[in-house]
Scaffold this active site. Structure first.
Site, PDB file in Angstrom:
ATOM      1  N   HIS A 185       0.863  -1.212   0.000  1.00  0.00           N
ATOM      2  CA  HIS A 185       0.000   0.000   0.000  1.00  0.00           C
ATOM      3  C   HIS A 185       0.882   1.238   0.000  1.00  0.00           C
ATOM      4  CE1 HIS A 185      -3.276   2.734   1.322  1.00  0.00           C
ATOM      5  NE2 HIS A 185      -4.074   1.802   0.865  1.00  0.00           N
ATOM      6  N   PHE A 186       1.450   1.697  -0.928  1.00  0.00           N
ATOM      7  CA  PHE A 186       1.499   1.214  -2.288  1.00  0.00           C
ATOM      8  C   PHE A 186       2.963   1.091  -2.671  1.00  0.00           C
ATOM      9  CE2 PHE A 186      -2.450   3.695  -2.032  1.00  0.00           C
ATOM     10  CZ  PHE A 186      -3.378   2.760  -2.460  1.00  0.00           C
TER      11      PHE A 186
END
Length: 153
Positions: free
Chosen positions: A54-55
């Site tokens: 993420h991410f």
């Protein structure tokens, strides 16, 4: 006025919350006023497991985990205010309202968690939470929680 309860280090936080790595999202309590408010902190590091996905290339703390950090701070406040430390009681989410994410939380940030009790009746508390980054609002919400025995008790 509420009674100032002071700061709490990680050992005290661990004695009040059942959460452990990787779900413990409160590192320490800066200040607390019984039945009123808490200021806790979470140091956000690249070592957090959620940053792996993420991410990739642009790590951002998931918003639901910011809300969870606020809820954990609220749990510390509720357990301490009600004198339930060591009782085994747990604080369960019942509802979340008006969540707004205003700034991304990234590795290296110190997340200030400010939670206020809006209402407390028997074993149910309503809170207002604000997660701050360097004095700027990152996330805000209201949430309701119930203090109860663990499942099976």
């Amino acid at each position: 006025m509420g009674e100032a309860m002071g700061a709490a280090d990680i050992r005290r936080v661990l004695s009040l919350l059942p959460h452990r790595y990787p779900m413990l999202l409160v590192d320490r309590v800066v200040s607390m006023v019984k039945d009123q408010s808490i200021h806790a902190v979470k140091a956000v590091t690249m070592n957090e497991p959620f940053f792996q996905g993420h991410f990739p290339g642009r790590p951002i703390m998931p918003g639901v985990l910011i809300v969870e950090a606020l809820a954990q701070a609220g749990g510390v406040l509720a357990i301490e205010s009600l004198g339930l430390a060591g009782s085994g009681k747990l604080v369960y989410f019942m509802g979340i309202d008006g969540v707004k994410f205003r700034k991304p939380v990234e590795p290296g940030h110190l997340l200030d968690l400010h939670v206020t009790i809006l209402q407390a009746k028997r074993n149910i508390c309503k809170f207002e939470g604000r997660a701050m980054l360097g004095g700027q609002l990152a996330t805000e919400c209201q949430f309701t929680a119930m203090i109860a025995d663990p499942p099976g008790d």
